[in-house]
Design an enzyme around this catalytic site. Structure first.
Site, short mmCIF file in Angstrom:
data_model
loop_
_atom_site.label_atom_id
_atom_site.label_comp_id
_atom_site.label_asym_id
_atom_site.label_seq_id
_atom_site.Cartn_x
_atom_site.Cartn_y
_atom_site.Cartn_z
N ASN A 170 12.54 -4.72 0.76
CA ASN A 170 13.88 -4.28 0.34
C ASN A 170 14.95 -5.11 1.03
O ASN A 170 14.88 -5.31 2.25
CB ASN A 170 14.10 -2.81 0.72
CG ASN A 170 12.89 -1.98 0.43
OD1 ASN A 170 12.47 -1.89 -0.71
ND2 ASN A 170 12.29 -1.40 1.47
N HIS B 5 6.15 -12.81 6.16
CA HIS B 5 6.01 -12.62 4.71
C HIS B 5 7.24 -11.91 4.13
O HIS B 5 7.85 -12.37 3.17
CB HIS B 5 4.73 -11.80 4.45
CG HIS B 5 4.44 -11.51 3.02
ND1 HIS B 5 3.48 -12.19 2.31
CD2 HIS B 5 4.99 -10.63 2.16
CE1 HIS B 5 3.45 -11.71 1.08
NE2 HIS B 5 4.36 -10.75 0.96
N GLU B 6 7.62 -10.80 4.73
CA GLU B 6 8.73 -10.02 4.17
C GLU B 6 10.07 -10.75 4.34
O GLU B 6 10.94 -10.65 3.49
CB GLU B 6 8.78 -8.63 4.81
CG GLU B 6 7.49 -7.82 4.70
CD GLU B 6 6.91 -7.73 3.30
OE1 GLU B 6 7.66 -7.85 2.32
OE2 GLU B 6 5.68 -7.54 3.18
N GLU C 263 9.05 -0.83 -5.39
CA GLU C 263 8.39 -1.89 -6.15
C GLU C 263 7.03 -1.44 -6.65
O GLU C 263 6.29 -0.84 -5.87
CB GLU C 263 8.22 -3.17 -5.31
CG GLU C 263 7.81 -4.33 -6.18
CD GLU C 263 7.57 -5.65 -5.42
OE1 GLU C 263 7.57 -6.69 -6.04
OE2 GLU C 263 7.37 -5.60 -4.20
N GLY D 154 1.37 -2.54 3.07
CA GLY D 154 1.56 -3.03 4.43
C GLY D 154 3.03 -3.07 4.80
O GLY D 154 3.40 -2.78 5.93
N ALA D 155 3.87 -3.47 3.82
CA ALA D 155 5.31 -3.58 4.04
C ALA D 155 6.01 -3.82 2.72
O ALA D 155 5.36 -4.17 1.74
CB ALA D 155 5.61 -4.74 4.99
N MET D 156 7.34 -3.63 2.69
CA MET D 156 8.11 -3.84 1.47
C MET D 156 9.44 -4.48 1.80
O MET D 156 10.16 -4.00 2.68
CB MET D 156 8.28 -2.49 0.75
CG MET D 156 9.17 -2.56 -0.47
SD MET D 156 8.49 -3.67 -1.75
CE MET D 156 9.99 -4.27 -2.47
N HIS E 259 10.45 -13.24 1.63
CA HIS E 259 10.87 -12.60 0.37
C HIS E 259 12.40 -12.48 0.26
O HIS E 259 12.92 -12.36 -0.84
CB HIS E 259 10.32 -11.18 0.29
CG HIS E 259 8.94 -11.08 -0.30
ND1 HIS E 259 8.56 -11.75 -1.43
CD2 HIS E 259 7.87 -10.35 0.08
CE1 HIS E 259 7.30 -11.43 -1.72
NE2 HIS E 259 6.85 -10.59 -0.81
N1 BES Z 1 6.20 -6.77 -2.19
C1 BES Z 1 5.07 -6.35 -1.42
C2 BES Z 1 4.88 -4.86 -1.38
C3 BES Z 1 4.18 -4.31 -2.60
C4 BES Z 1 2.82 -4.40 -2.69
C5 BES Z 1 4.87 -3.72 -3.62
C6 BES Z 1 2.16 -3.90 -3.79
C7 BES Z 1 4.22 -3.24 -4.73
C8 BES Z 1 2.85 -3.32 -4.81
C9 BES Z 1 5.17 -6.84 0.01
O1 BES Z 1 5.93 -7.99 0.17
C10 BES Z 1 3.79 -7.25 0.42
O2 BES Z 1 3.30 -8.20 -0.12
N2 BES Z 1 3.17 -6.54 1.35
C11 BES Z 1 1.84 -6.83 1.78
C12 BES Z 1 1.82 -7.34 3.17
C13 BES Z 1 1.80 -8.83 3.20
C14 BES Z 1 1.86 -9.37 4.58
C15 BES Z 1 0.57 -9.41 2.53
C16 BES Z 1 1.05 -5.56 1.73
O3 BES Z 1 1.66 -4.52 1.57
O4 BES Z 1 -0.16 -5.63 1.82
ZN ZN Z 2 5.00 -9.67 -0.56
#
Ligand code: BES
Ligand code: ZN
Length: 975
Positions: free
Chosen positions: A332, A364-365, A194, A328-330, A368
């Site tokens: 998928n 959060h994930e 992403e 922080g995480a993704m 999604h």
């Molecule tokens: N979908 C995002 C990951 C992402 C972030 C993809 C930036 C592309 C660009 C994921 O769901 C997300 O939001 N991760 C957060 C953690 C969340 C608990 C706020 C992150 O990575 O900070």
């Molecule tokens: Zn997110």
């Protein structure tokens, strides 16, 4: 150490659409017109040139919608020794209009062969016809030219063989390494797509609207396992002793959610109530840290399935801790990937705030999997429909599953954090145009995440929890396996469909079941869409000014601007055409009731039934607005707090502290008045409220200390230690108490030691010595671990010992604490050593470099060092953090053109730029930063972050000019 957080633009709305409201004119442009093949032959000059010198038949960044993918058969064979992969795919496509070319995305892949078969060819097993492949790296696209026109309404199969190196960065299909307990370094291969990086791993229609099914096969060695979105159906043995895992076909989904991993990890598993198998994976030596994540994900999955009344549609869900991870995480689908600190809980070294963070990220994930995966935004301009909702759902789900974490009390901080940014002119609307990968990346920011979540929370409070929930379930059911835009959400929320409409499987459309999208509120008609577009298409936050005149309350709304004062010439123009539809709530001294009023004009008047001694707006701080009380309003509230603060709810007390200090920055309230408001804190029993007050005092201390204004620094230090002495002295060095008791302990002891409070330093020194003597075996309370390490890091021997432990520790939570401690050293050469290690990327991983530079810049002894380093090593940093794909960097491209290939690194770079400069507060520093940014513009780089940083520094300068002498005088009378 720092949990990285995160940001877009043109919509896919058909037709030329302008907001109906009187806002800054935000016109959302139509989908680009698509050149036809005829145009291509008539006007070849309008088309770009492919790498082989031929004309490339497509000139837009977005793909044409003439050919759409239905199904991908993907085969991947990564080699973890030679660090590359060979792969092939068959994409089944539907041709909607006759065409002579297929355009799809591909970035940095070497395409060896491409062929095409019609349905007829497939039926009669005829071989594929060879396709000519053209490549246009500036748009990360390839064109497949067909010998004969593809016919409308027919399906075709496109087969492509391709290969590439495993990527060096954190995007696409990349390599990650970890060290075992025995000191061996092992490599794994992992994907992270992403928003626009699936095209780095396989040629595809890499836009969220092109949903398709995926069947994945992965070839691997027997010492590894392979994971993907779906469970493995079978493993077959192939030549050379290799194994090939075949995974089930996915549901219809966007490319950015595809994932696969080849690793040698271990897992723990459990089964959710619905029978879904949940597993948490980590590298073998970290297996023992996976248990909390399993417990939390099972609870949260159960919660979401019930709450949404929609089953998680896949048979399994894997959560994997990846040693090198950009964000922080993704999310998928079925294979969520995490940074180790966002998933692994180590009872010996993870603190209560680490636990809160892990729970939050899992929540959060998992959210999604519905908001984002099942229902996806049409285009990246509305990424807030994914991220704002996932952030909002954290609040709902963590409150329900882990009430003891008292997460509800922390949610206000989510809103306060984004208000800081949204009250600058450089902010942007929640839905904002984004076309290039860089612009799309930039949309993953606090506005999409946090403002998105805050306005949803405000809407929930306005509609009632039940109606809001019904509306979002309606939205999820109606748009399952499809894409949605803002209006779809507002329509779903406006319709009051019955529960039975859903359970019977039917959709509830506005025209069939309800008469209009209008909600009646206090006898007034409220159009949800009209109301909500004032929050999504307009940047900024409103200020509601309240003036009590007898029994009347005069209300006025303005645009709240931090750092711009009403007397400034720019204030007036910056206010023009801003208007919000604000659902106000308020409480008064005369009753316990929560009153409501819908403010949709610039000014309004409220008549109270009786005179009141005080009035407080924005009950529980659920609204996204700041309130200013003119006349005696603030004095009445200060008196109330001093006399009996418990007459106001804790969140209202927090809201007052927040708004008062924001108003100081906007030049609307004097600093001494805001500080007077905090005097009641000595009697404050709500820990979040106490922490909010302390946060401002600490912020002022850091600002003044950085500027070396020693008289104020000393007096403020003295004030804090004196004023909060009773509560500081009460703290134990243990892990006892509720989550907030533990948070308070961490904050207070950290502050006390930072201010050199002798008992604090003595205790921390003693614990540190014991820890060293025990060779790092002694268990220290996790909430004070960071403090003990930081005090220990102040001697050379302690610092060296910590660095050694950093290299050995198998707990990411502990490593973060050690790295923070190391960054607090007062010795420049030690700080420089850390930067060098971060640049080298071995002991300190590149994923932690941005946070490290940020931490060093926060240290008064490191701020100049970090900034100088960033300036002097910019190109080097750029190379390290921004993955230009090899093809994009071809000499035929200008740098500006190649910025289309400037991906995730921009996120780390944004963090580095803001982390090393936003605390500056002098004109010289501002000038220096401006000059540096100017020099980058010459290189063709123009990041939006520059504007935010410059505005932040100007705001800091303004704050000091206006408030320094007030602070000095206030302290003189207060200590
Ligand atoms: N979908 C995002 C990951 C992402 C972030 C993809 C930036 C592309 C660009 C994921 O769901 C997300 O939001 N991760 C957060 C953690 C969340 C608990 C706020 C992150 O990575 O900070
Ligand atoms: Zn997110």
């Amino acid at each position: 150490m720092v949990n990285s957080c995160r940001k877009l633009n043109c919509n896919i709305y058909i037709g030329f659409y302008c907001s109906a409201i009187i806002l800054p004119l935000i016109c959302i442009c139509s989908q680009f017109s698509q050149p036809t093949i005829d145009q291509f032959t008539k006007d070849p000059g309008a088309f770009p040139v492919a790498t082989n010198g031929e004309l490339f038949p497509w000139r837009e960044l977005r793909l044409p919608t003439v050919v759409i993918p239905l199904h991908y058969d993907l085969f991947i064979h990564p080699n973890l020794t030679s660090l590359d992969f060979v792969a092939s795919e068959k994409i089944e496509v539907l041709v909607r209009d006759a065409t002579q070319f297929i355009i799809l995305h591909s970035n940095g892949l070497e395409i060896m062969n491409a062929t095409l078969q019609s349905e007829e060819d497939l039926r009669y097993r005829k071989p594929g016809k060879k396709l000519t492949v053209l490549s246009y790296p500036a748009h990360q696209q390839i064109a497949l030219l067909v010998p004969e026109k593809l016919r409308a309404d027919l399906r075709y199969s496109v087969a492509i063989d391709f290969q590439a190196k495993l990527a060096d960065g954190f995007e696409g299909f990349y390599k990650s390494t970890y060290r075992t307990l025995g000191g061996e370094t092992r490599t794994i291969a992992v994907t992270d797509f992403e928003p626009t990086e699936a095209r780095m791993a396989f040629p595809c229609f890499d836009e969220p609207l092109f949903k398709a099914n995926f069947s994945i096969k992965i070839r691997r060695e027997s010492r590894h396992i392979a994971l993907s979105n779906m469970p493995k159906i079978k493993t077959v043995e192939v030549d050379g002793g290799l194994l090939e895992d075949h995974f089930g076909t996915t549901v219809k989904m966007s490319t950015y959610l595809v994932a696969y991993i080849v690793c040698d990890f271990n897992s723990v598993s459990g089964t959710a109530s619905s029978g879904v198998k949940v597993s948490v994976y980590a590298s073998p030596d970290k297996w023992s840290q996976t248990h909390y994540a399993l417990e939390a994900s099972l609870k949260l999955l159960d919660f979401y399935e019930k709450y949404f009344d929609i089953q998680y549609p896949l048979p399994k869900l894997d959560l994997v801790a990846i040693p090198d991870f950009a964000s922080g995480a993704m999310e998928n689908w079925g294979l969520i990937t995490y940074r180790e600190t966002s998933l692994l809980f180590d009872p010996k070294t993870s603190s209560t705030s680490d636990k809160l963070w892990i729970t939050e990220v899992i929540a959060h994930e998992l959210a999604h999997q519905w908001f984002g995966n099942l229902v996806t935004m049409e285009w990246w301009n509305d990424i807030w429909l994914n991220e704002g909702f996932a952030t909002y759902m954290e609040l709902i789900s963590v409150n329900a599953t882990y009430p003891e974490l008292q997460f509800d009390d922390d949610f206000m901080n989510t809103c306060f954090e984004v208000i800081k940014k949204d009250s600058l002119n450089s902010s942007h609307p929640i839905s904002n145009q984004a076309e290039t990968p860089t612009q799309i990346q930039e949309m993953f920011d606090a506005v999409s995440y946090k403002k998105g979540a805050c306005i949803l929370n405000m809407l929930k409070d306005f509609l009632s929890e039940g109606k809001f929930k019904t509306g979002i379930i309606h939205y999820l059911k109606k748009f399952s396996y499809r894409n949605a835009k803002n209006d779809d959400l507002w329509n779903s929320l406006s319709n009051s469909c019955l529960e039975s409409d859903f359970t019977s499987g039917g959709f509830c459309y506005s025209d069939s079941k309800t008469t209009s999208n209008t909600l009646t509120f206090l006898g007034e008609n409220v159009e949800i869409k009209e109301m909500m577009t004032t929050w999504t298409l307009q940047k900024g936050i409103p200020l509601v000014v309240v003036k009590q005149e007898g029994r009347s309350l005069r209300l006025r709304q303005e645009r709240f601007l931090n750092g711009v004062f009403r007397e400034d010439p720019e204030w007036g123009p910056l206010q023009e055409r801003y208007l919000w539809h604000i659902p106000l709530t308020y409480a008064t001294s005369s009753s316990n009731e929560i009153h409501k009023h819908f403010l949709k004009s610039k000014t309004d008047t409220l008549d109270l039934p009786e005179t009141t001694s005080w009035v407080k707006f924005n009950v529980d701080s659920n609204g996204y607005y700041i309130v200013h009380y003119e006349g005696h309003g603030w004095d009445q509230l200060i008196t109330l707090l001093n006399q009996n603060h418990t007459l106001l709810r804790p969140k209202d007390r927090i809201g007052l502290i927040h708004d008062a200090f924001q108003l100081v920055s906007a030049g609307r309230l004097t600093l001494d008045k805001a500080l007077d408001l905090t005097r009641y804190l000595q009697r404050e029993t709500s820990i979040p409220a106490l922490l909010k007050g302390l946060e401002y005092l600490e912020l002022f201390y850091h600002t003044i200390d950085r500027r070396n204004i020693s008289d104020i620094t000393e007096n403020l230090k003295h004030y804090i230690l004196q004023y909060f002495k009773p509560v500081i002295d009460m703290q134990s060095w243990s892990d006892e108490g509720s989550v907030w008791d533990r948070m308070l302990r961490s904050v207070l002891l950290k502050l006390a030691c930072y201010l050199n409070h002798t008992p604090c330093i003595q205790k921390a020194t003693e614990l540190f010595s014991q820890w060293v003597e025990s060779s790092g075996k002694l268990n220290i309370s996790t909430d004070v671990l960071k403090i003990v390490y930081s005090v220990g890091a102040q001697t050379t021997a302690g610092w060296n010992y910590l660095l050694e432990q950093y290299g050995l520790s198998l707990s990411a939570a502990e490593k973060n604490k050690i790295l923070y401690a190391l960054s607090t050293s007062k010795h420049q050469e030690k700080l420089m050593k850390l930067i060098e290690l971060g640049m080298e990327g071995k002991i300190i991983k590149t994923q932690d470099l941005a946070a490290l530079l940020h931490a060093i810049a926060r240290n008064p002894k490191g701020q100049q060092l970090a900034w100088n380093f960033v300036k002097e090593n910019w190109t080097h940093l750029l190379k390290k953090l921004v993955s230009f794909t090899s093809s994009v960097c071809s000499f035929t491209q200008t740098l500006l053109e190649s910025l289309v290939g400037f991906d995730l690194g921009s996120f780390a770079l944004r963090m580095i730029i803001s982390g090393t400069t936003s605390h500056f507060s002098s004109k010289d520093e501002l000038q220096e930063v401006k000059l540096f940014f100017e020099s980058l513009k010459d290189q063709g780089i123009d990041l939006e972050i520059f504007q935010i940083v410059l505005e932040t520094i100007s705001k800091n300068i303004r704050w000091l000019e206006k408030n320094l002498s007030t602070l000095r005088n206030w302290l003189l009378i207060s200590i």
